[in-house]
Design an enzyme around this catalytic site. Structure first.
Site, short mmCIF file in Angstrom:
data_model
loop_
_atom_site.label_atom_id
_atom_site.label_comp_id
_atom_site.label_asym_id
_atom_site.label_seq_id
_atom_site.Cartn_x
_atom_site.Cartn_y
_atom_site.Cartn_z
N CYS A 1 -9.33 -11.83 4.32
CA CYS A 1 -8.03 -11.16 4.31
C CYS A 1 -6.91 -12.17 4.51
O CYS A 1 -5.78 -11.96 4.06
CB CYS A 1 -7.93 -10.15 5.45
SG CYS A 1 -9.00 -8.73 5.26
N HIS B 1 -10.48 -1.67 2.03
CA HIS B 1 -10.27 -2.55 0.86
C HIS B 1 -11.64 -2.96 0.34
O HIS B 1 -12.60 -3.09 1.12
CB HIS B 1 -9.52 -3.83 1.26
CG HIS B 1 -8.07 -3.65 1.56
ND1 HIS B 1 -7.42 -4.33 2.56
CD2 HIS B 1 -7.12 -2.88 0.96
CE1 HIS B 1 -6.15 -3.98 2.59
NE2 HIS B 1 -5.94 -3.09 1.64
N GLU C 1 -2.93 -3.00 -3.61
CA GLU C 1 -3.16 -3.78 -2.39
C GLU C 1 -3.49 -5.23 -2.72
O GLU C 1 -4.04 -5.97 -1.88
CB GLU C 1 -4.28 -3.12 -1.58
CG GLU C 1 -3.97 -1.69 -1.17
CD GLU C 1 -3.12 -1.56 0.11
OE1 GLU C 1 -3.34 -2.33 1.03
OE2 GLU C 1 -2.24 -0.67 0.14
N1 LIG Z 1 -6.76 -7.11 4.54
C1 LIG Z 1 -6.72 -6.75 5.92
C2 LIG Z 1 -5.53 -5.93 6.20
C3 LIG Z 1 -5.46 -5.44 7.60
C4 LIG Z 1 -4.21 -4.65 7.86
N2 LIG Z 1 -4.10 -4.28 9.26
C5 LIG Z 1 -2.97 -3.84 9.76
O1 LIG Z 1 -1.96 -3.72 9.10
C6 LIG Z 1 -2.98 -3.44 11.23
C7 LIG Z 1 -1.62 -3.48 11.87
C8 LIG Z 1 -1.60 -2.77 13.20
O2 LIG Z 1 -2.28 -1.77 13.36
O3 LIG Z 1 -0.88 -3.25 14.11
C9 LIG Z 1 -4.18 -3.41 6.98
O4 LIG Z 1 -4.79 -2.40 7.38
O5 LIG Z 1 -3.60 -3.47 5.89
#
Ligand SMILES: NCCC[C@H](NC(=O)CCC(=O)O)C(=O)O
Length: 445
Positions: free
Chosen positions: A369, A250, A174
């Site tokens: 983020c 994360h 990630e």
């Molecule tokens: N570092 C923060 C990342 C947030 C990201 N959210 C998302 O992808 C949510 C997208 C949605 O639900 O429409 C994730 O979880 O990877």
């Protein structure tokens, strides 16, 4: 030679929406199907980036990805004109269409892991795009991420770009969200901390039971090898699986570091004392500040809701450190009280600045983020594509570009509208000219 830590923020794409795609990310799930405001989201991000540039920081922007991702929809068997592909996907596989429409590349902390040249045996600055295999909507990012990084850090003499790790759960990666670098000066060799949620090749090792652990130890070790890091300057830390199960998907939701400061929650890691001892030993004799936030001051739920640890800790040109926090931290009593206290603790952190990034927060992405950290010297900064660096001109150009192309209301039902695709491609095509990126998108090839 001067050294900086630059932040490259993800420009929020025109399809920013709430689709509830991230199991284990509490905000994403709880806002599923809410109506988003892509224009406000992009402007909130630009405001934060510009404010940091105005504080004297080196600040860049990374272009968003092409969404809806017609290339992936065609790859999984939808055929016909673009409008037909969208229409068929909306009818036959709406969940897959939503995954192909996410603007999730805005969270550039997940774009890649970056190791500055001072840490790498070959003296180059290394980038490995994250494969993001745990989530379908994110697993389609790495190739274009690699293109955008190569167009932004476009100098082979200084920058080494790797392919993302093999696309398998054993190498779940990630990016910088699970990576922190400690150092005394940005230009000196630093200590790279890799935080993982599970060991793919050791099923007996601790792992969460409810939510997924997105990062494996094996992925982190592969990155360290690729970046030619030294064992003496690398520490691997297991995340506490209990907090992953409480929504800490994360490590940057529970810990953040900058130079000689590590700011983390008491429950963030496993074997905490043992790992802190290893960090101290490898960091050497310089002064090191461990700021541990105890559960009785800020509980895990408050940390996850407010994103206290998804703050950026930056070193201002004056040498003082500042915390860049989301306004959500001001709205949480315990967290706000803690942030008022932290500047009095005698550590390098002396200021807190709040930013409204709520459009991103509602999908589980805070200030940290939204940015990819790249520690660089002035020669390397000069080698970056200068059209990606934030200044008054780029700020105004990007704001105008957002005003021209973005909607202020988008629901998941709008994603099948062929007009959204046309608007998005028109916007991105213009953006690649504005930022002089060349052809980084499939639709431009
Ligand atoms: N570092 C923060 C990342 C947030 C990201 N959210 C998302 O992808 C949510 C997208 C949605 O639900 O429409 C994730 O979880 O990877």
């Amino acid at each position: 030679m001067k050294h900086f830590e630059a932040n490259f923020d993800g420009l929020v794409g025109p399809t920013h929406n709430y689709a509830g795609l991230s199991f284990g990310n509490v905000a994403s799930l709880s806002n599923a199907a809410a109506v988003s405001n892509p224009k406000a989201a992009a402007k909130q991000g630009l405001q934060k980036a510009k404010a940091l540039a105005d504080m004297g920081m080196v600040q860049g922007m990374l272009a968003p990805q092409e969404r809806p991702d017609l290339h992936t929809l065609r790859r999984i068997g939808f055929t016909g004109s673009d409008a037909e592909v969208l229409n068929k996907a909306a009818k036959q596989a709406p969940a897959l269409l939503r995954a192909c429409c996410s603007a999730s590349s805005m969270w550039t902390a997940n774009a890649a892991t970056v190791s500055p040249s001072a840490d790498c045996a070959d003296g180059k600055l290394h980038f490995t795009p994250a494969n993001l295999v745990d989530k379908l909507h994110r697993s389609i990012e790495p190739v274009t991420t690699g293109n955008i990084l190569a167009a932004t850090f476009n100098n082979e003499k200084h920058f080494s770009h790797h392919q993302h790790l093999p696309e398998h759960a054993s190498f779940g990666d990630e990016g910088a969200a699970n990576h922190t670098r400690l150092c005394n000066e940005y230009g000196n060799k630093g200590l790279e901390l890799f935080v993982y949620g599970q060991e793919a090749t050791n099923p007996a090792a601790p792992k969460p039971s409810k939510y997924p652990a997105r990062q494996t130890l094996e992925a982190s070790q592969a990155i360290a090898r690729l970046h030619k890091l030294d064992d003496d300057n690398t520490v691997y830390i297991s995340q506490n699986p209990d907090v992953i199960d409480q929504g800490v998907f994360h490590n940057d939701v529970i810990a953040v570091g900058n130079q000689n400061v590590l700011f983390y929650h008491q429950q963030a890691f496993l074997n905490t004392q043992h790992k802190l001892d290893e960090i101290k030993r490898k960091f050497g004799s310089s002064e090191l500040h461990f700021i541990e936030v105890p559960t009785d001051k800020v509980g895990i739920q408050d940390a996850v809701k407010s994103y206290l640890f998804n703050t950026q800790i930056i070193t201002l040109p004056s040498g003082e450190m500042a915390i860049i926090a989301p306004t959500n931290c001001q709205e949480n009593e315990a967290v706000h009280a803690y942030l008022q206290e932290v500047v009095t603790l005698g550590t390098p952190i002396k200021q807190v600045h709040y930013f409204d990034v709520k459009q991103s927060m509602q999908n589980g992405g805070g200030p940290a983020c939204l940015r990819l950290r790249v520690a660089m010297n002035d020669t390397e900064v000069a080698a970056v594509n200068q059209h990606t660096l934030m200044n008054d001109v780029l700020f105004s150009e990007l704001n105008n570009w957002v005003d021209k192309h973005y909607r202020d209301r988008l629901s998941v039902d709008d994603l099948a509208d062929p007009q959204v695709l046309i608007e998005s491609r028109t916007a991105l095509d213009e953006l690649t000219q504005l930022m002089q990126l060349g052809s980084v998108y499939q639709f431009q090839k």
